[in-house]
Design an enzyme around this catalytic site. Structure first.
Site, mmCIF file in Angstrom:
data_model
loop_
_atom_site.group_PDB
_atom_site.id
_atom_site.type_symbol
_atom_site.label_atom_id
_atom_site.label_comp_id
_atom_site.label_asym_id
_atom_site.label_seq_id
_atom_site.Cartn_x
_atom_site.Cartn_y
_atom_site.Cartn_z
ATOM 1 N N HIS A 130 -40.774 45.064 15.861
ATOM 2 C CA HIS A 130 -40.098 45.171 14.559
ATOM 3 C C HIS A 130 -38.681 45.738 14.649
ATOM 4 O O HIS A 130 -38.194 46.359 13.704
ATOM 5 C CB HIS A 130 -40.920 46.025 13.584
ATOM 6 C CG HIS A 130 -42.214 45.400 13.169
ATOM 7 N ND1 HIS A 130 -43.084 46.014 12.294
ATOM 8 C CD2 HIS A 130 -42.787 44.220 13.499
ATOM 9 C CE1 HIS A 130 -44.147 45.240 12.111
ATOM 10 N NE2 HIS A 130 -43.993 44.146 12.838
ATOM 11 N N GLU A 162 -47.631 36.595 7.840
ATOM 12 C CA GLU A 162 -48.502 37.669 8.320
ATOM 13 C C GLU A 162 -47.872 39.029 8.063
ATOM 14 O O GLU A 162 -48.549 39.972 7.648
ATOM 15 C CB GLU A 162 -48.771 37.485 9.822
ATOM 16 C CG GLU A 162 -49.781 38.476 10.401
ATOM 17 C CD GLU A 162 -49.153 39.743 10.957
ATOM 18 O OE1 GLU A 162 -49.897 40.665 11.324
ATOM 19 O OE2 GLU A 162 -47.896 39.826 11.025
ATOM 20 N N ASP A 204 -43.064 38.984 18.546
ATOM 21 C CA ASP A 204 -43.866 39.120 17.328
ATOM 22 C C ASP A 204 -43.408 38.086 16.297
ATOM 23 O O ASP A 204 -42.681 38.413 15.394
ATOM 24 C CB ASP A 204 -43.703 40.553 16.789
ATOM 25 C CG ASP A 204 -44.646 40.865 15.642
ATOM 26 O OD1 ASP A 204 -45.643 40.141 15.475
ATOM 27 O OD2 ASP A 204 -44.375 41.829 14.913
ATOM 28 N N ASP A 207 -51.387 38.105 19.071
ATOM 29 C CA ASP A 207 -50.347 38.743 18.266
ATOM 30 C C ASP A 207 -50.074 40.152 18.778
ATOM 31 O O ASP A 207 -50.109 41.125 18.040
ATOM 32 C CB ASP A 207 -50.760 38.777 16.787
ATOM 33 C CG ASP A 207 -49.656 39.346 15.888
ATOM 34 O OD1 ASP A 207 -48.500 39.411 16.349
ATOM 35 O OD2 ASP A 207 -49.951 39.731 14.743
#
Length: 469
Positions: free
Chosen positions: A427, A330, A297, A356
């Site tokens: 994340h 982003e 990511d 993405d």
């Protein structure tokens, strides 16, 4: 007469039906023929090394790329050098200003009834506790809906815990369903009086790695400290709550808003032969969160789309210009996509699409094309099928970075990756290079190469569409 007897009579009658009657049934449409040149490009891309080289280089030589920081600036410089070395044309950076948020100290512990240390990270745009932290009662809401039903003012002086039950899904749909706990849960808790909030990470793993990500504060809502707990620690709190004893937490979060900084989009092109045919926009985002190195990511996304465009760059010039954009910022709110649309929205775009969603296999494609370009989708269906990619029934038009451009009526082509394991790593500190499977990465490049070879050279005009809602 029994059902089985009726079924037998129907079977006999069907077998006795004259051939002419059966011939009246509509024959299924024949698949579109695959251009041998497209097939050759597709198959050659299954041996691609360019995408891996980009991901490996970006994660090794730059690493994490938090938006509007010095690290993202180094990433832009790295990207310009790489794109020029690959032979792309018109390589340049388009900068813009945006707010800067920086991570600080992060810790939490249960003080009572069962003292334990917890693993958590601040959410992007979180407010801060005092340097010494806060100690307060915890109110446990197992779902966002439970929080929404809490009376206004009932959380004054308390820390709100918000849970969720996110499960893996190939299409990633559970992110939208359960992500609300992160997207707007902290703001809702603040409006109900909470002094801080912690959520169960929006993730499908059971590692003790918390998942960060941005949260949103509407006008008039002052940011409060907001963090995500690792999934095991969130489940620990819920088990404590089931014992019926009051829970007290000490929370230290010291992020800060650091004024305004510079981010930017890195733009490169494969020039086309027909300027009037419109631009084919592809890309991913260059920035990342700051826990890992941003491999899935979204170093993989910029790598996949760039490697595919490189294959068109190395061949005969396509009809349409292919524009590759490595979008900035982003993660904190799609600033790069918004600025691209502001700068380039008046230009004619034929299609737009972004990568993405990691680097696992593309399994489906969906489009939003005008009637005049329906044959393009048919050709895509035939050419992508050997890669194990089927045509979805939905309307294309997904993506934070290309979303503002698609909203202008630009046609969309989505290549959907398998998201079954994406939110195990999303994340987290585990977003690193070894989470990428080189063979699946190559399949992605082959899919995007196929799409670009067909769309950039399509003889049909690709005009405006009604954007997906």
């Amino acid at each position: 007469m029994t059902r089985s007897a009726l079924a037998l009579l129907a079977l006999v009658a069907s077998a006795a039906m004259p051939a002419a009657v059966g011939a009246q049934r509509a024959a299924p449409p024949l698949p579109a023929k695959v251009d041998p040149k497209v097939a050759a490009l597709r198959d050659a891309a299954l041996k691609d090394d360019v995408a891996w080289d980009i991901v490996e280089g970006l994660t090794t030589e730059v690493g994490q790329r938090l938006a509007a920081t010095e690290a993202e600036a180094r990433a832009r410089s790295w990207a310009v050098a790489k794109l020029k070395a690959l032979g792309f044309r018109n390589v340049h950076v388009e900068t813009y200003q945006m707010p800067v948020w920086l991570r600080g100290e992060e810790s939490a512990q249960i003080v009572a009834p069962f003292p334990q240390q917890l693993k958590l990270v601040a959410l992007g745009n979180s407010g801060a506790t005092p340097a010494g932290g806060i100690t307060a009662p915890v109110v446990v809401f197992k779902t966002y809906g439970d929080l929404a039903n809490a009376p206004d003012g009932s959380l004054a002086g308390k820390i709100a815990y918000v849970g969720n039950a996110m499960q893996p899904a190939q299409d990633g749909s559970s992110y939208g369903t359960y992500g609300v706990a992160r997207f707007v849960g902290p703001a809702l808790a603040a409006r109900k009086g909470a002094m801080a909030t912690v959520i169960r990470s929006i993730g499908t793993d059971h590692h003790r790695n918390p998942h960060t990500g941005g949260t949103n504060w509407p006008d008039g809502v002052t940011p409060i400290p907001a963090a995500a707990l690792s999934v095991p620690d969130a489940e620990l709190i819920e088990r404590m709550a089931e014992r019926g004893k009051p829970i007290t937490m000490k929370l230290v979060l010291t992020p800060r808003f650091a004024g305004t900084g510079t981010s930017g989009n890195v733009v490169a092109e494969v020039p086309g032969t027909d300027p009037k045919a419109g631009i084919v926009l592809v890309g991913g985002h260059l920035d990342s969160w700051d826990l890992g190195t941003g491999a899935i990511d979204d170093a993989s996304g910029v790598a996949i789309t760039t490697a595919a465009a490189k294959r068109l760059l190395d061949g005969p010039r396509p009809r349409r210009t292919i524009r590759v954009v490595w979008f900035g910022a982003e993660e904190p709110g799609g600033f790069g996509g918004k600025d691209y649309a502001r700068v380039h929205g008046s230009e004619r775009h034929a299609t737009a699409g972004e990568s993405d969603f990691g680097a696992d296999r593309v399994w489906r494609f969906e489009v939003n094309l005008p009637d005049s370009a329906k044959p393009v989708a048919d050709r895509l269906q035939s050419a992508l099928a050997p890669l194990g990619i089927g045509r979805g029934a939905g309307v294309g038009g997904d993506g934070t970075d290309v979303g503002p451009t698609l909203a202008l009526g630009v046609a969309a082509i989505d290549l959907n990756q398998d998201g079954t394991r994406y939110f195990d790593t999303h994340h987290t500190p585990d977003d690193v290079l070894d989470r990428i499977d080189p063979e699946q990465l190559r399949q992605n490049v082959a899919a995007w190469t196929t799409m670009l070879a067909i769309v950039a050279n399509a003889p049909e005009e690709i005009g405006a569409v009604t954007p997906r809602r």
